[in-house]
Design an enzyme around this catalytic site. Structure first.
Site: not given
Length: 467
Positions: A175, A151, A75
């Protein structure tokens, strides 16, 4: 060369093929790169390819870890690789190489994975959807008109599309669990302190945030947690060791006392598909011999959401100021997403005492939640209040954006008006995620498990929280 079984293997399965010399790490990396080329234009999951770095690593001496030679995606937020930019979804940071590798990045690579790229994220991880102005929207492989969540939305989309078997995520309000639910994956938020935050950060978002992975198999998640668990130098606290987690996969837990609820803690509405998912899961758990009771902690959702937002607003403003400083610029709304900047602007009118009282309030509620778990081993809820929503459904409307622009442009003169816009936007966000943030605050482990699909073929994960 393509591998017919690549998409059907989890990470440990691919690592076993490498150990048997059925395939080489280089061949697996090339397969992952080919899949990025095939799928990424549709889902926008990978925002920073690291193909040459990956090719070089695959040809070299890889650590002899459980995932040796397995392609992996990171990420594009929190974790950094030395010399590689981490944009955090922001345009100012997109081309600034990181000065260090974070401890989690080192531990992921020491597990043997080969990082082939970085994945899409909303700016500074603010939203439960992945639609930053800088990186563009990530899309759900099950239905590209819908969000993969956030996210860690890019990671979720990439794993669901079978580009890689596992990818990293961070969970500050859900997330990891949110995109796992939206994409039909397994995702666990480990116990606070289980994985490291160093070498610079002590606690991320007052300890709400923790990093781990999104996977298609439970055993991959367990094996990676074994590979990354434990404190690093200077950790603010150390929790008791646990595991090996991989040895626990498949074990019978005995009869458990499980509370379940479809009543939202922070919102007001729950989609019938999510209710049905819980009902079917309750029936399954009863069949397995567990004691099921309809119950849940009682929380004042509106007050809780406002205090959570207070913490996030302060953190957003700090992120904004640090990003501008790193780029050698003054803070300007033109360098940030409108929602991010407005949330950060709200953070500028908060007093230090507001922030401190928010922490105290959330900690008090956490104690109440802890007492609830004296009666039960597990709490079951949906992860989200509805199936994955359409792209853009949770973003500010045109009129809301116009108000936010006025507030942002005029600064302190109009800032108090922000409460009239930000509170409804926050309520809309918490409506979508009415359970997950509570357990970021408490620090309890919680997992998203793909146990239900609706009639449209969309995944709806179930949320399990333990003591």
């Amino acid at each position: 060369m393509t591998f017919p079984d690549y998409g059907n293997c989890d990470g440990l399965g691919l690592a076993e093929l490498v150990r048997k010399k059925t395939v080489s790490p280089s061949e697996l990396v090339e397969e992952a790169i080919a899949r990025i080329a095939k799928h990424n234009s549709k889902i926008n999951a990978v925002v920073l390819p690291l193909f040459e770095r990956a090719r070089a690593a695959a040809k070299g001496e890889l650590p002899d870890g459980p995932f040796k030679g397995v392609p992996f995606l990171m990420k594009d937020l929190i974790a950094t690789l030395e010399g590689v930019p981490t944009s955090s979804g922001n345009k100012l940071l997109r081309n600034l190489p990181a000065k260090i590798s974070t401890e989690m990045a080192k531990r992921w690579e020491n597990s043997g994975v080969v990082v082939v790229g970085k994945t899409n994220t909303p700016e500074f991880g603010l939203t439960p959807y992945t639609e930053s102005d800088n990186l563009g929207p990530a899309r759900n492989p099950w239905d590209t008109s819908r969000t993969p969540g956030g996210s860690s939305g890019g990671s979720g989309a990439a794993v669901a599309a079978r580009i890689v078997p596992l990818a990293s995520g961070g969970d500050g309000g859900g997330s990891i669990r949110i995109p796992s639910s939206a994409c039909g994956l397994f995702g666990i938020k480990p116990t606070r302190g289980r994985t490291p935050t160093g070498p610079i950060i002590g606690e991320s978002w007052e300890g709400f945030n923790i990093e781990h992975v999104l996977t298609r198999s439970v055993r991959d998640s367990a094996a990676m947690l074994d590979a990354t668990k434990g404190p690093d130098v200077g950790a603010p606290y150390v929790i008791p060791d646990a595991g090996p987690f991989l040895h626990e996969v498949g074990k019978r837990p005995g009869k458990l006392k499980i509370a379940f609820s479809t009543k939202p803690m922070l919102g007001k509405n729950v989609h019938a598909d999510c209710v049905k998912g819980v009902e079917e899961t309750v029936a399954l758990l009863k069949e397995l011999g567990h004691e099921m009771t309809e119950d849940a902690p009682v929380i004042n959702g509106e007050e809780y959401s406002l205090h959570f937002l207070t913490i996030v607003a302060g953190q957003m403003r700090a992120d904004i100021e640090e990003a501008a400083q790193a780029a050698g610029k003054r803070v300007s709304m033109d360098d940030f997403d409108l929602s991010t900047f407005a949330t950060g602007l709200f953070g500028t009118i908060l007093k230090a005492s507001d922030y401190a009282r928010a922490i105290r309030y959330l900690q008090t509620v956490s104690r109440d939640v802890g007492r609830f778990f004296e009666k039960y081993d597990v709490l079951l809820t949906p992860v989200l209040n509805q199936p994955p929503v359409k792209i853009g459904a949770l973003k500010p409307s045109a009129s809301e954006q116009a108000q936010l622009k006025i507030i942002a442009r005029t600064g302190a003169t109009w800032i108090l008006e922000a409460m009239g816009v930000i509170k409804p936007l926050a309520a809309q966000t918490f409506e979508f995620i009415p359970w997950t943030p509570v357990f970021n605050v408490t620090g309890q482990p919680a997992m998203s498990v793909p146990l239900h699909w609706n009639d449209e073929g969309l995944p709806i994960d179930m949320h399990f929280v333990v003591k």
